[in-house]
Enzyme design. Structure first.
Site, PDB file in Angstrom:
ATOM      1  N   SER A 473      14.530  13.299   0.834  1.00 18.32           N
ATOM      2  CA  SER A 473      15.500  12.228   1.067  1.00 18.32           C
ATOM      3  C   SER A 473      16.552  12.638   2.095  1.00 18.32           C
ATOM      4  O   SER A 473      16.949  11.839   2.954  1.00 18.32           O
ATOM      5  CB  SER A 473      16.174  11.838  -0.253  1.00 18.32           C
ATOM      6  OG  SER A 473      15.231  11.281  -1.153  1.00 18.32           O
ATOM      7  N   SER A 540       4.859  11.383  -3.960  1.00 14.95           N
ATOM      8  CA  SER A 540       3.457  10.972  -3.722  1.00 14.95           C
ATOM      9  C   SER A 540       2.509  12.150  -3.944  1.00 14.95           C
ATOM     10  O   SER A 540       1.942  12.680  -2.998  1.00 14.95           O
ATOM     11  CB  SER A 540       3.289  10.394  -2.317  1.00 14.95           C
ATOM     12  OG  SER A 540       3.877  11.188  -1.316  1.00 14.95           O
TER      13      SER A 540
END
Length: 631
Positions: A473, A540
């Site tokens: 992030s 993911s």
């Protein structure tokens, strides 16, 4: 050396006679120790199709394994694996060829153990007939029902119930009749219309080659005669022409043909055909084989077809009768037989192979599974090993198909795990879902290329993946700031932010993680259609889902960026305190602790956060992107 014309003629006549015989593919199935391997061995032995060296080896092996008296252990003719011989069970599928004066038989000996159900399905997938064996002492068992259900499911229309080991019940007719009645009731309940019954003894050879004097009450033909008399040609008679294209045959610049095996029907030069899924029509110019051109070809023949005009056709397409083509769709209902120890993950991308077509698919949660003993339909969220269930399937592009009841070739498929390449399921298509026929893509005058050109950039997906705490992030935010400063149009999709809105209904199970990534991929695809540079920051964890998103995008549009941080370092940072919760058991399914992370094998960019700061990583990513734009 001169050729002996008489000998050549004899050989030619023999080959012609063999070719004229009908070929019947037979599967033996049933519960473990019902005598399947022994029966096949007995058929080979009594029909004099065991060579002298095989007979010598059989005699020696029978003595070694302790067969009593002068008896031979005929199962040893079929059980070839050392584990099969040691355990006295069948594990793999064994095929044996048997030629009689009336027919040619290929007999598949399939395992009876439930854990090898997948092997049984493999053998049954090409069979015309099934011999269902039942031990006369035990009657109809759970595995008998399971295999019979699969036999019917896989479209085998000829079923022979062989009640074996009748010698161990004194050839008692009442035992035989009771078993036949029990099986007939079950067979009728699952849709098997006709069952031929034979009382046999595989060990003694009763009612196998000839009718046995031990069963004067049985008036039917022996087993071999029953198999010889089966008319399997009627199962495919009268069907329209179908040929899946295996490959495009271009031996030179002057010839272009399409090779494959005729699945059904017949074809001749001049016939009108339709190429699917495109739907283009043309006519057949030639039917080419290695032995010369043919005036006609029928089901089972391998041929090359050339067209009268230049119609696009490739591997995976289907050439069909123009007036009676198969269907094309991208959503189906199908029955799945799950064959892998890893359960079905609904939403995960698998590969579906149907004939010569291979396409990415996702499976919805099952509508139900089937209890083969009671035929009860049970609610289920997944499919475990050997489970049989019904589910909806969505393919990445439309495929050519027919219901399995009409065509095994265009209705039967396998599912392949994209990471391990293991075959995880066999499937049978029921029908296309009606909604797939009612949805059509709406063409837009402004293309995705127009959107990107207006913004003066190339659409791109920068997919940052890595463990929690790796810095995804932080780096993604820095990348967006730098792109904004450079005048690029971008948008950031962050994992936590997306879960607060779009995906707030999803948890953290493997199934929910897969759906989370699928939805994000679809959103990213829409944004690239708008010409944007999309930056994503998601753990993911699964390669298959990252590959699924890659395949949604245009070639070169998806960059997998591995934010590579060792687990120990990510756990040391533990910015959100998640690792501590996971270690204490308060947080389940946490990546790196009790849920796996599959690192990228060949990412476009790898960032080692132990050797590079977040600012340097963002500079590296943006520099690569801008350099490609300039190039």
């Amino acid at each position: 050396m001169a050729t002996d014309p008489y000998h050549a003629a004899d050989v030619g006549a023999y080959l012609a006679a063999q070719s004229a015989k009908p070929l019947v593919r037979v599967i033996t199935c049933g519960s473990v120790d019902d005598g399947k391997s022994t029966l096949i061995g007995r058929l080979l032995y009594d029909s004099k199709q065991v060579f002298d060296d095989q007979l010598s080896a059989l005699t020696a092996d029978s003595k070694r394994v302790g067969t009593q008296g002068a008896n031979l252990d005929f199962a040893l003719l079929v059980d070839g694996l050392s584990a099969e011989r040691e355990q006295g069970i069948t594990i793999d599928v064994a095929y044996r060829f048997l030629s009689t004066p009336r027919a040619k038989l290929i007999i598949a000996d399939c395992p009876g153990h439930e854990q090898y159900t997948r092997n049984m399905v493999t053998g049954a997938s090409t069979a015309d007939a099934a011999i269902v064996l039942v031990d006369a002492r035990k009657g109809v068992l759970t595995q008998t029902r399971r295999h019979s259900y699969l036999v019917h499911l896989l479209g085998i229309r000829h079923v022979v119930l062989a009640v074996n080991k009748m010698d161990l019940v004194g050839f008692d007719q009442t035992v035989f009749d009771a078993i036949c009645a029990d099986y007939a009731a079950f067979a009728a309940s699952i849709g098997i219309e006709t069952v031929i019954t034979v009382p046999i003894s595989g060990l003694g050879g009763d009612n196998i080659m000839v009718r046995s004097p031990n069963t004067p009450w049985f008036a039917g033909p022996p087993l071999l005669e029953t198999l010889e008399s089966l008319d399997v040609s009627a199962d495919t008679a009268g069907r329209a022409f179908r040929m899946p294209v295996q490959w495009v045959n271009r031996p030179d610049q002057d010839f272009r043909g399409f090779a494959g095996q005729v699945a059904s029907g017949s074809i001749a030069p001049g016939d009108a055909v339709r190429v699917l899924p495109s739907g283009r029509t043309t006519q057949i110019a030639r039917i080419v084989t290695a032995d010369g051109d043919l005036d006609m070809a029928e089901a089972g023949q391998s041929i090359t077809l050339s067209f009268t005009d230049n119609v696009d056709c490739a591997r995976g397409d289907v050439i069909a009768a123009a007036g009676d083509p198969p269907q094309v769709a991208d959503q189906f209902e199908a029955t799945l037989v799950w064959m892998d120890a890893t359960p079905l993950l609904p939403g995960r991308s698998y590969l579906l192979k149907l004939g010569t077509q291979t396409v990415a698919v996702s499976i919805q949660p099952p509508k139900y599974t089937v209890n083969v003993n009671t035929l009860e339909q049970l609610a289920a969220r997944t499919l475990d090993l050997n489970a049989i269930g019904v589910a909806a399937i969505t393919t990445a592009r439309p495929i050519v198909f027919e219901p399995y009841a009409d065509s095994r070739t265009l209705g039967g498929f396998i599912l392949i795990d994209r990471a391990t390449h293991a075959t995880v399921a066999a499937g049978m298509i029921h029908f296309a879902l009606r909604r797939s026929q009612n949805l059509h893509l709406q063409a837009s005058a402004i293309t995705r290329a127009d959107h990107a050109a207006q913004k003066g950039q190339q659409a791109k997906v920068l997919w940052l993946t890595g463990l929690s705490g790796a810095g995804k992030s932080t780096i993604a935010d820095l990348v967006e700031q730098r792109l904004h400063a450079a005048g690029r149009h971008s948008f950031l999709l962050d994992g936590d932010n997306v879960r607060h809105r779009l995906n707030k209904d999803l948890g953290f199970s493997d199934t929910d993680r897969i759906e989370n990534i699928r939805r994000v991929g679809e959103v990213a695809r829409l944004m690239t259609d708008a010409g944007l540079i999309v930056i994503t920051a998601f753990i993911s964890p699964f390669r298959a889902e990252r590959q699924l998103v890659r395949e949604m995008m245009a070639p070169g549009e998806f960059w997998e960026i591995h934010i590579d941080t060792p687990l120990a370092e990510a756990e040391r940072r533990d910015v959100k305190g998640l690792y501590k919760k996971a270690r204490s058991g308060a947080l389940a399914n946490f990546t790196g602790i009790d849920s796996p992370y599959e690192a990228p094998e060949a990412p476009e960019i790898r960032v080692d956060t132990t050797a590079m700061s977040a600012e340097a990583a963002a500079d590296l990513i943006v520099a690569r992107l801008l350099a490609e734009d300039r190039g």
